[in-house]
Write a protein that holds these residues in place. Structure first.
Motif, PDB file in Angstrom:
ATOM      1  N   GLY A 186       0.889  -1.374   0.166  1.00 50.08           N
ATOM      2  CA  GLY A 186      -0.048  -0.040   0.037  1.00 50.08           C
ATOM      3  C   GLY A 186       0.982   1.057   0.003  1.00 50.08           C
ATOM      4  N   ILE A 187       2.041   1.235   0.782  1.00 48.47           N
ATOM      5  CA  ILE A 187       2.808   2.344   0.822  1.00 48.47           C
ATOM      6  C   ILE A 187       3.530   2.643  -0.485  1.00 48.47           C
ATOM      7  N   ALA A 188       3.889   1.445  -1.037  1.00 47.08           N
ATOM      8  CA  ALA A 188       4.685   1.677  -2.662  1.00 47.08           C
ATOM      9  C   ALA A 188       3.448   2.157  -3.601  1.00 47.08           C
ATOM     10  N   ALA A 189       2.329   1.765  -3.399  1.00 45.70           N
ATOM     11  CA  ALA A 189       1.273   2.302  -4.432  1.00 45.70           C
ATOM     12  C   ALA A 189       1.018   3.668  -4.190  1.00 45.70           C
ATOM     13  N   ARG A 190       0.843   4.124  -2.829  1.00 50.50           N
ATOM     14  CA  ARG A 190       0.729   5.790  -2.482  1.00 50.50           C
ATOM     15  C   ARG A 190       1.903   6.524  -3.401  1.00 50.50           C
ATOM     16  N   ILE A 191       3.109   6.095  -2.910  1.00 47.64           N
ATOM     17  CA  ILE A 191       4.236   6.407  -3.424  1.00 47.64           C
ATOM     18  C   ILE A 191       4.095   6.879  -4.866  1.00 47.64           C
ATOM     19  N   ASP A 192       3.692   5.723  -5.763  1.00 50.42           N
ATOM     20  CA  ASP A 192       3.601   5.621  -7.088  1.00 50.42           C
ATOM     21  C   ASP A 192       2.607   6.855  -7.691  1.00 50.42           C
ATOM     22  N   VAL A 193       1.464   6.483  -6.845  1.00 51.63           N
ATOM     23  CA  VAL A 193       0.245   7.709  -7.394  1.00 51.63           C
ATOM     24  C   VAL A 193       0.913   9.330  -7.228  1.00 51.63           C
ATOM     25  N   GLU A 194       1.513   9.420  -6.096  1.00 48.76           N
ATOM     26  CA  GLU A 194       1.965  10.713  -5.987  1.00 48.76           C
ATOM     27  C   GLU A 194       3.329  11.259  -6.894  1.00 48.76           C
ATOM     28  N   GLU A 195       4.004  10.145  -7.253  1.00 49.81           N
ATOM     29  CA  GLU A 195       4.897  10.566  -8.148  1.00 49.81           C
ATOM     30  C   GLU A 195       4.404  10.751  -9.679  1.00 49.81           C
ATOM     31  N   GLU A 196       3.498   9.918  -9.731  1.00 45.10           N
ATOM     32  CA  GLU A 196       2.688  10.168 -11.182  1.00 45.10           C
ATOM     33  C   GLU A 196       1.949  11.336 -11.084  1.00 45.10           C
ATOM     34  N   THR A 197       1.575  11.963 -10.090  1.00 45.17           N
ATOM     35  CA  THR A 197       0.682  13.044  -9.934  1.00 45.17           C
ATOM     36  C   THR A 197       1.672  14.424 -10.192  1.00 45.17           C
ATOM     37  N   HIS A 237       4.335  14.287 -11.879  1.00 44.27           N
ATOM     38  CA  HIS A 237       4.807  14.389 -13.222  1.00 44.27           C
ATOM     39  C   HIS A 237       3.715  14.931 -13.861  1.00 44.27           C
ATOM     40  N   VAL A 238       2.428  14.638 -13.683  1.00 43.36           N
ATOM     41  CA  VAL A 238       1.324  15.050 -14.532  1.00 43.36           C
ATOM     42  C   VAL A 238       1.105  16.732 -14.311  1.00 43.36           C
ATOM     43  N   ASP A 239       1.482  17.241 -12.916  1.00 48.09           N
ATOM     44  CA  ASP A 239       1.173  18.535 -12.773  1.00 48.09           C
ATOM     45  C   ASP A 239       2.490  19.433 -13.528  1.00 48.09           C
ATOM     46  N   ASN A 240       3.620  18.796 -13.547  1.00 52.45           N
ATOM     47  CA  ASN A 240       4.813  19.582 -14.046  1.00 52.45           C
ATOM     48  C   ASN A 240       4.455  19.573 -15.461  1.00 52.45           C
ATOM     49  N   GLU A 241       3.902  18.771 -16.265  1.00 57.36           N
ATOM     50  CA  GLU A 241       3.742  18.537 -17.579  1.00 57.36           C
ATOM     51  C   GLU A 241       2.683  19.327 -18.399  1.00 57.36           C
ATOM     52  N   TYR A 242       1.481  19.287 -17.491  1.00 56.57           N
ATOM     53  CA  TYR A 242       0.178  20.236 -18.005  1.00 56.57           C
ATOM     54  C   TYR A 242      -0.062  21.426 -17.440  1.00 56.57           C
ATOM     55  N   PHE A 243       0.542  21.482 -16.459  1.00 58.53           N
ATOM     56  CA  PHE A 243       0.378  22.951 -15.305  1.00 58.53           C
ATOM     57  C   PHE A 243       1.643  23.575 -14.999  1.00 58.53           C
ATOM     58  N   GLY A 244       2.454  23.683 -15.882  1.00 56.21           N
ATOM     59  CA  GLY A 244       3.790  24.105 -15.617  1.00 56.21           C
ATOM     60  C   GLY A 244       3.616  25.793 -15.607  1.00 56.21           C
ATOM     61  N   GLY A 245       4.678  26.553 -15.538  1.00 55.49           N
ATOM     62  CA  GLY A 245       4.731  27.808 -15.468  1.00 55.49           C
ATOM     63  C   GLY A 245       4.255  28.504 -16.708  1.00 55.49           C
ATOM     64  N   ILE A 246       4.078  29.891 -16.909  1.00 56.76           N
ATOM     65  CA  ILE A 246       3.462  30.509 -18.044  1.00 56.76           C
ATOM     66  C   ILE A 246       4.741  30.961 -18.896  1.00 56.76           C
ATOM     67  N   ASN A 247       4.878  30.532 -20.320  1.00 60.13           N
ATOM     68  CA  ASN A 247       5.555  30.817 -20.986  1.00 60.13           C
ATOM     69  C   ASN A 247       5.556  32.321 -21.687  1.00 60.13           C
ATOM     70  N   LEU A 248       6.303  33.216 -21.224  1.00 63.92           N
ATOM     71  CA  LEU A 248       5.858  34.742 -21.626  1.00 63.92           C
ATOM     72  C   LEU A 248       6.456  35.088 -22.872  1.00 63.92           C
ATOM     73  N   ASP A 249       7.335  34.027 -23.789  1.00 66.21           N
ATOM     74  CA  ASP A 249       7.771  34.431 -25.065  1.00 66.21           C
ATOM     75  C   ASP A 249       6.813  33.980 -25.789  1.00 66.21           C
ATOM     76  N   GLU A 250       6.315  34.813 -27.048  1.00 67.46           N
ATOM     77  CA  GLU A 250       5.606  34.312 -28.136  1.00 67.46           C
ATOM     78  C   GLU A 250       6.308  33.233 -28.914  1.00 67.46           C
TER      79      GLU A 250
END
Length: 270
Positions: A212-223, A225-238
């Protein structure tokens, strides 16, 4: 009152024993035997093995005493053998002297000379008689010594055999104790393994917790990764079209049979 009660109780027990026909001492003996057996069964096997080793070690003083007795017997036998040898040597010389004097007396001479001194027939005859008596006494002594030597040798042989038997028995006991110790150790290992296989609820619960602990760690790592990919910082350059065209050209140029220049031209015409 107490004295009367005790006397009365004793009489009652005695009458009961006589009536039932079972002696009271049989109960006492049975109870004592049961107590001894129960006490022996309650002792750990390891403790009993240690006790057996101590009992084997306690045999050493007896073995040492037997060895000392054998050593003393050897010394005594050697002394008797030397005494017998000396006596036999004297007997041999005495016999030679007696035979010599007997032969001299057979010559019926009036005088005899020995070691520069002269003796009469009567003197030689008397000396021969005395020598013969001493010879017979010495011969009897020698026979007794021979019997003593034979008896002591037999006793020494029996003592040696007894000591050898004791040593062999002790070695056999030592081997048996070590074999029992090895069997006990193997038994303890088997018991430990059996206890682990039977009582596996704690192991199963621990394994489930870790999963169970390993599964929770996998979920949090995947979450993350998704946050960094889709909800990263705003690109100010056109974004640059040229950069986009170059990226597309590079992407399609990796496919086989595709020319990078043709791809770029096609994109520009569109």
């Amino acid at each position: 009152m107490l004295k009367k009660a005790l006397i009365g109780g004793g009489l009652a027990v005695l009458l009961s024993s006589i009536t039932v026909g079972t002696p009271l001492f049989s109960y006492a003996r049975t109870g004592a035997s049961w107590v001894r057996q129960s006490a022996a069964d309650s002792m750990p096997i390891e403790w009993e093995l240690k006790r057996a080793r101590q009992m084997i070690a306690d045999l050493q003083p007896e073995i040492k005493t037997a060895a000392k007795q054998i050593a003393l017997e050897k010394v005594e036998v050697a002394r008797l053998e030397k005494q017998l040898a000396d006596n036999d040597s004297r007997l041999a010389k005495s016999r030679r002297d007696i035979e010599r004097l007997s032969q001299d007396l057979e010559s019926d001479s009036q005088s005899y000379t020995y070691a520069g001194r002269t003796y009469t027939y009567v003197q030689v005859e008397k000396d021969l008689s005395n020598r013969f008596k001493r010879h017979k006494t010495r011969k009897a002594t020698s026979d007794k010594l021979g019997q003593m030597v034979d008896a002591r040798k037999a006793s020494l042989t029996a003592a040696n055999e007894r000591l050898d038997a004791m040593l062999q028995a002790r070695r056999q006991l030592e081997v048996e104790v070590e074999n029992l110790a090895a069997r006990c150790a193997a038994l303890r290992v088997s018991q430990t393994a059996s206890e682990l296989s039977v009582d596996d609820s704690a192991l199963s619960q621990t394994r489930a917790l870790l999963d169970g602990i390993a599964a929770r760690i996998d979920v949090e790592e995947e979450t993350m990764h998704v946050d960094n990919e889709y909800f990263g910082g705003i690109n100010l350059d056109e974004p640059s079209d040229e950069d986009l065209i170059d990226e597309i050209a590079v992407y399609f140029s990796a496919e086989p049979g595709t020319d990078a220049d043709e791809t770029i031209v096609a994109i520009q015409l569109d």
